[in-house]
Design a protein around this motif. Structure first.
Motif, PDB file in Angstrom:
ATOM      1  N   GLN A 236     -25.727  46.019 -40.731  1.00 16.97           N
ATOM      2  CA  GLN A 236     -24.626  45.120 -41.081  1.00 16.97           C
ATOM      3  C   GLN A 236     -24.511  43.993 -40.048  1.00 16.97           C
ATOM      4  O   GLN A 236     -24.515  44.251 -38.844  1.00 16.97           O
ATOM      5  CB  GLN A 236     -23.307  45.885 -41.152  1.00 16.97           C
TER       6      GLN A 236
ATOM      7  N   VAL B 156     -23.113  41.204 -37.508  1.00 13.63           N
ATOM      8  CA  VAL B 156     -21.916  41.042 -36.686  1.00 13.63           C
ATOM      9  C   VAL B 156     -21.893  39.629 -36.127  1.00 13.63           C
ATOM     10  O   VAL B 156     -22.930  38.991 -35.977  1.00 13.63           O
ATOM     11  CB  VAL B 156     -21.850  42.060 -35.527  1.00 13.63           C
ATOM     12  N   SER B 157     -20.686  39.165 -35.818  1.00  7.59           N
ATOM     13  CA  SER B 157     -20.503  37.816 -35.294  1.00  7.59           C
ATOM     14  C   SER B 157     -19.980  37.886 -33.867  1.00  7.59           C
ATOM     15  O   SER B 157     -18.863  38.371 -33.644  1.00  7.59           O
ATOM     16  CB  SER B 157     -19.516  37.040 -36.176  1.00  7.59           C
TER      17      SER B 157
ATOM     18  N   LEU C  99     -16.803  35.722 -33.655  1.00  5.08           N
ATOM     19  CA  LEU C  99     -15.581  36.350 -34.149  1.00  5.08           C
ATOM     20  C   LEU C  99     -15.118  37.454 -33.208  1.00  5.08           C
ATOM     21  O   LEU C  99     -13.916  37.603 -32.962  1.00  5.08           O
ATOM     22  CB  LEU C  99     -15.816  36.909 -35.552  1.00  5.08           C
ATOM     23  N   ALA C 100     -16.059  38.217 -32.663  1.00  2.52           N
ATOM     24  CA  ALA C 100     -15.690  39.258 -31.708  1.00  2.52           C
ATOM     25  C   ALA C 100     -14.983  38.661 -30.495  1.00  2.52           C
ATOM     26  O   ALA C 100     -13.972  39.204 -30.011  1.00  2.52           O
ATOM     27  CB  ALA C 100     -16.924  40.041 -31.277  1.00  2.52           C
TER      28      ALA C 100
ATOM     29  N   GLN D 167     -11.422  37.617 -31.486  1.00  2.06           N
ATOM     30  CA  GLN D 167     -10.514  38.759 -31.605  1.00  2.06           C
ATOM     31  C   GLN D 167     -10.183  39.338 -30.239  1.00  2.06           C
ATOM     32  O   GLN D 167      -9.025  39.678 -29.963  1.00  2.06           O
ATOM     33  CB  GLN D 167     -11.133  39.817 -32.518  1.00  2.06           C
TER      34      GLN D 167
ATOM     35  N   ASP E  93      -6.041  41.678 -34.904  1.00  3.63           N
ATOM     36  CA  ASP E  93      -7.208  41.890 -35.749  1.00  3.63           C
ATOM     37  C   ASP E  93      -8.380  42.320 -34.880  1.00  3.63           C
ATOM     38  O   ASP E  93      -8.805  41.576 -33.992  1.00  3.63           O
ATOM     39  CB  ASP E  93      -7.541  40.602 -36.508  1.00  3.63           C
TER      40      ASP E  93
ATOM     41  N   SER F 164     -11.240  43.737 -36.481  1.00  3.61           N
ATOM     42  CA  SER F 164     -12.187  44.128 -37.518  1.00  3.61           C
ATOM     43  C   SER F 164     -13.643  44.024 -37.063  1.00  3.61           C
ATOM     44  O   SER F 164     -14.480  44.867 -37.418  1.00  3.61           O
ATOM     45  CB  SER F 164     -11.972  43.290 -38.778  1.00  3.61           C
ATOM     46  N   GLU F 165     -13.968  42.999 -36.287  1.00  2.65           N
ATOM     47  CA  GLU F 165     -15.365  42.841 -35.844  1.00  2.65           C
ATOM     48  C   GLU F 165     -15.711  43.866 -34.774  1.00  2.65           C
ATOM     49  O   GLU F 165     -16.782  44.482 -34.799  1.00  2.65           O
ATOM     50  CB  GLU F 165     -15.601  41.423 -35.330  1.00  2.65           C
TER      51      GLU F 165
ATOM     52  N   LYS G  26     -16.638  47.403 -35.872  1.00  7.21           N
ATOM     53  CA  LYS G  26     -17.999  47.667 -36.355  1.00  7.21           C
ATOM     54  C   LYS G  26     -18.822  48.444 -35.330  1.00  7.21           C
ATOM     55  O   LYS G  26     -19.817  49.084 -35.682  1.00  7.21           O
ATOM     56  CB  LYS G  26     -18.706  46.352 -36.690  1.00  7.21           C
TER      57      LYS G  26
END
Length: 283
Positions: free
Chosen positions: A40, A42-43, A46-47, A50, A263, A265-266, A269
């Motif tokens: 999957q 991952v960014s 974005l991590a 967050q 948040d 979410s990242e 993962k």
């Protein structure tokens, strides 16, 4: 047992000091817990966003956040809670079970040395620090079952000089204690500690221990646990939770706590949440 806090009782936050590591090299390149899936995407961007919001949330709440420099080749170093337990200025370092994370322990040890800490113990047994250790103000709850060696609990008692209570985890989705339990308010001479936990993550005997120690605990649901709601961080009033943990947040609000949503979410993962990113330094 759910007990509402009296209307005239106000939860009082206490200022905390945290150590965090930015996810500059965040990735999911291997599998060491059931949440990780290298197939999957991952960014990193974005991590970092967050993580930055989590750090800034702590600062807005009045807490001190220090940072350790991320290191290439250590994508899980962002989960700072796994690299040290600090109580009364005594530092117990970590010893990781997964070889992919082993080098993290030395970077954190050096950070403590460089910042003036002298009472530092590096464990001989597998010990994943605040991933499996939760300080209640009077005693240290210590998880085992997937990561931390049971013998590390005795090492922690000797190194930190505090009583330790062992708890066995039985569900691999909740591989660290901090995915299944966190402390809402620490014990004082006037009041006992309060915790929230997901009972089904623990063995029957450990569930009985928790019931005896914390009869007023908030018992979380599976939905709370699966969104990493039990990976929260509390200062005694403000409780930082994943944005999905609204049901848990509502029940904590009934007890007089103030949920603060972020948040993650990242970061999730890789099997981490707010607490995983946050080592508390207790002087």
């Amino acid at each position: 047992m759910q007990v509402a806090v009296p209307q005239d009782q106000t939860r009082v936050p206490t200022t905390r000091r945290y150590l965090m590591c930015p996810p500059s090299f965040f990735a999911v390149e291997y599998v060491i817990n059931p949440w990780m899936d290298p197939s999957q995407p991952v960014s990193v961007e974005l991590a970092v966003q967050q993580w930055t919001e989590l750090r800034d949330t702590y600062r807005r709440l009045g807490h001190t956040v220090e940072e350790i420099e991320a290191q290439p080749g250590l994508p899980d170093m962002v989960f700072a809670a796994n690299s040290g337990t600090v109580v009364d200025g005594r530092v117990l370092g970590s010893r990781f079970r997964a070889p992919q994370r082993a080098a993290e322990a030395e970077h954190f040890r050096r950070w403590f040395v460089e910042h003036g800490y002298r009472d530092i113990t590096m464990p001989e047994k597998i010990n994943e620090a605040e991933g499996d250790f939760a300080w209640t103000g009077k005693l240290l709850l210590a998880g085992t079952g997937f990561r931390t060696d049971p013998a590390a609990h005795a090492e922690a008692q000797e190194a930190l000089g505090v009583p330790v209570v062992s708890l066995r985890l039985i569900d691999p989705k909740f591989y660290h204690l901090d995915t299944a339990l966190f402390v809402l308010s620490e014990a004082t001479d006037a009041a006992p500690a309060q915790v929230v936990y997901y009972p089904q993550a623990f063995s029957p005997g450990s569930q009985r221990v928790l019931t005896k120690l914390f009869p007023d605990a908030v018992q979380a649901t599976e939905a709370d646990a699966l969104c990493f709601g039990l990976n929260g961080v509390s200062d005694g009033r403000n409780v930082v939770l994943p944005v999905e943990a609204t049901e848990l947040g509502a029940r904590l609000a009934e007890r007089g706590y103030e949920p603060v949503y972020v948040d993650i979410s990242e970061l999730r993962k890789a099997g981490g949440g707010p607490k995983c990113c946050t080592m508390e330094i207790r002087k």
